[in-house]
Scaffold this motif. Structure first.
Motif, short mmCIF file in Angstrom:
data_model
loop_
_atom_site.label_atom_id
_atom_site.label_comp_id
_atom_site.label_asym_id
_atom_site.label_seq_id
_atom_site.Cartn_x
_atom_site.Cartn_y
_atom_site.Cartn_z
N ILE A 1 0.90 -1.16 0.00
CA ILE A 1 0.00 0.00 0.00
C ILE A 1 0.93 1.20 0.00
O ILE A 1 1.86 1.26 0.81
CB ILE A 1 -0.86 0.03 1.28
N ASP A 2 0.73 2.14 -0.90
CA ASP A 2 1.59 3.32 -0.88
C ASP A 2 1.49 3.97 0.49
O ASP A 2 0.38 4.18 1.01
CB ASP A 2 1.18 4.31 -1.98
N THR A 3 2.63 4.28 1.08
CA THR A 3 2.69 4.81 2.44
C THR A 3 1.71 5.98 2.60
O THR A 3 1.77 6.95 1.84
CB THR A 3 4.12 5.28 2.75
N HIS A 4 0.81 5.85 3.58
CA HIS A 4 -0.23 6.88 3.74
C HIS A 4 0.39 8.25 4.01
O HIS A 4 -0.07 9.25 3.47
CB HIS A 4 -1.16 6.53 4.90
N SER A 5 1.43 8.28 4.86
CA SER A 5 1.99 9.58 5.24
C SER A 5 2.79 10.20 4.10
O SER A 5 3.13 11.38 4.16
CB SER A 5 2.89 9.44 6.47
N ALA A 6 3.08 9.41 3.06
CA ALA A 6 3.92 9.93 1.97
C ALA A 6 3.10 10.62 0.89
O ALA A 6 3.55 11.63 0.33
CB ALA A 6 4.72 8.79 1.34
N PHE A 7 1.92 10.09 0.61
CA PHE A 7 1.16 10.58 -0.54
C PHE A 7 -0.32 10.80 -0.19
O PHE A 7 -0.89 10.06 0.61
CB PHE A 7 1.24 9.60 -1.71
#
Ligand code: AKG
Length: 346
Positions: free
Chosen positions: A222-228
C-alpha cells in the motif's frame, strides 16, 4: 495452487546451512512492503527474493544467495525490535523452501477485464487513456532520460525522489517541476470522470516511471499513507500486466514475546484477492478504500491467464505513477493500514 513458499516442517530450528530465512511479524499486512524488508536484510548479503510465507501478510521468506548471510542476518535481527521496520520485533528461523517459478501462471485469482467488476470502492480503470502515438512519444521521452537500476527493474523519479528503504519521500528535497512531457496527461487527469475531488486540488507533483522486463513484477504494497495524498494514478505503456489486489485483515495478529522459540498466536487473518488486467495505454486510479486499504501487486510471471487466454508478457512494460506528496499526517478512515495513525508494534 497459491504461490506461497512453505517452510518445511523440519525447518523449525535446525537447517542452519539454509540460505533461506522464515521471518514472522512483518509484511504487507502491517504496511511493510517486501522491498522495504529486502532492503533491511540486504545489509547482510545478497537477497535473491522476498516471498510471502503464507496468506497472513505478516510472514515472509527471505532467500539469500548464501547461507552465511542468512545466518548473520538471523543472529543480528532475530528477537529484537528492528528500527527500520517500524520497530517490530522479528521472529526468525532458518527455512527450507521451494522458490516460486517466474513461469507460473496466475491460476488462483480470476482476472477481471473491467475495474468496476472488482467491486473495490475507489478503483477505476480507463482504457485508451492515451493514443498509440502519445504512448510512443511518452516512451521516447523517458528513454532520453537516465534510468536508475533497481534489482530487477529500472525507475526514474521526477518532482521528488522516492526512497525504497523507507517507502517515503524527502519533502525537503524537491527535484523540480514535473517534466513537460507529462503535461497532457495531467490535463486529461483533471477530466477523469470518477474523481471525488476538485481537479484543481489534485496538484500531482511526484512521478515514478517504472520499467519492468518480462516476468518481473512488484511486491504487494500500500503506498505509504503519510507519503502521498489520496489519489494515485498509474498509466500503463508498452505492455499489459495483471495487477492483483489484496485486502488483509491481520490487525489482531501479534507476537507477544521477543523469544524466537515462543509459540506464535494462531493465524486468524484472512486475505481477499482480486485481479485486474491492465492493458497498455490504460489509466488506473486508486482512491479511497482502494488506495488506503488494499495492497496492489504485480505477480512475477512470464505468462498470465486472462479468462480463457494465456498471455505472454511483453518484453517491456513501462508505467507512469503520478501522486501528490503529503505535507501533513494522514487522517484516513483506515487507521489499521495507516502509518500516520498506527502506534508502533513491538
Ligand atoms: C509503484 O510505483 O508504487 C507502483 O505501484 C507502480 C504500479 C505500476 O507499475 O503500475
Amino acid at each position: 495452487q497459491p504461490r506461497f513458499v512453505r517452510p518445511s516442517p523440519s525447518s523449525g530450528t535446525g537447517e542452519s546451512n539454509s540460505s533461506n530465512l522464515y521471518v514472522a511479524n512483518c509484511g504487507p499486512a502491517v504496511g511493510l512492503s517486501h522491498d522495504a524488508i529486502g532492503a533491511v536484510f540486504s545489509a547482510f548479503g545478497e537477497v535473491k527474493g522476498v516471498y510471502p510465507a503464507d496468506e497472513s501478510g505478516v510472514r515472509v521468506i527471505i532467500s539469500f544467495a548464501d547461507p552465511f548471510s542468512a545466518k548473520s542476518a538471523l543472529e543480528s535481527l532475530s528477537g529484537r525490535p528492528c528500527p527500520d521496520l517500524d520497530g517490530r520485533t522479528l521472529h526468525i528461523r532458518h527455512s527450507v523452501l521451494q522458490l516460486p517459478s517466474q513461469t507460473q501462471v496466475n491460476e488462483c485469482v480470476p482476472v477481471s477485464l473491467s475495474g468496476s467488476d472488482l467491486n473495490i470502492p475507489g478503483l477505476f480503470l480507463l482504457p485508451d487513456f492515451v493514443t498509440a502515438e502519445e504512448e510512443q512519444q511518452l516512451l521516447a521521452a523517458v528513454d532520453t532520460q537516465p534510468w536508475i537500476g533497481l534489482a530487477k527493474r529500472r525507475v526514474q523519479h521526477y518532482g521528488y525522489e522516492f526512497c525504497y528503504g523507507t517507502r517515503n519521500v524527502d519533502t525537503k528535497n524537491r527535484l523540480g517541476e514535473l517534466p513537460p512531457f507529462v503535461s497532457p496527461i495531467l490535463q486529461r487527469i483533471s477530466l477523469f470522470p470518477n474523481l471525488d475531488y476538485d481537479p484543481a486540488s489534485l496538484k500531482l507533483d511526484q512521478l515514478t516511471v517504472n520499467e519492468y522486463p518480462s516476468g518481473v513484477g512488484l511486491s504487494p504494497h500500500i503506498d505509504t499513507h503519510s507519503a502521498f495524498e489520496d489519489c494515485i494514478f498509474s498509466l500503463s505503456l508498452a505492455g499489459p500486466c495483471i495487477m492483483e489486489f489484496r485486502r488483509y485483515s491481520a490487525s489482531t495478529w501479534k507476537v507477544t514475546s521477543t523469544s524466537t522459540d515462543e509459540e506464535e498466536k494462531p493465524d486468524t487473518s484472512t486475505c481477499i484477492k482480486k485481479a485486474l488486467y491492465l492493458p497498455p495505454r490504460s489509466m488506473l486510479l486508486l482512491s479511497g478504500e482502494a488506495r488506503y486499504a488494499w495492497n496492489h501487486y504485480i505477480p512475477h510471471h512470464k505468462i498470465d491467464k486472462v479468462k480463457d487466454k494465456v498471455i505472454r508478457r511483453s518484453p517491456r512494460r513501462v508505467s507512469f505513477t503520478l501522486r501528490k506528496v503529503r505535507n501533513h499526517p494522514c487522517r484516513c478512515e483506515f487507521p489499521q493500514y495507516c502509518d500516520s495513525q498506527q502506534q508502533k508494534h513491538n
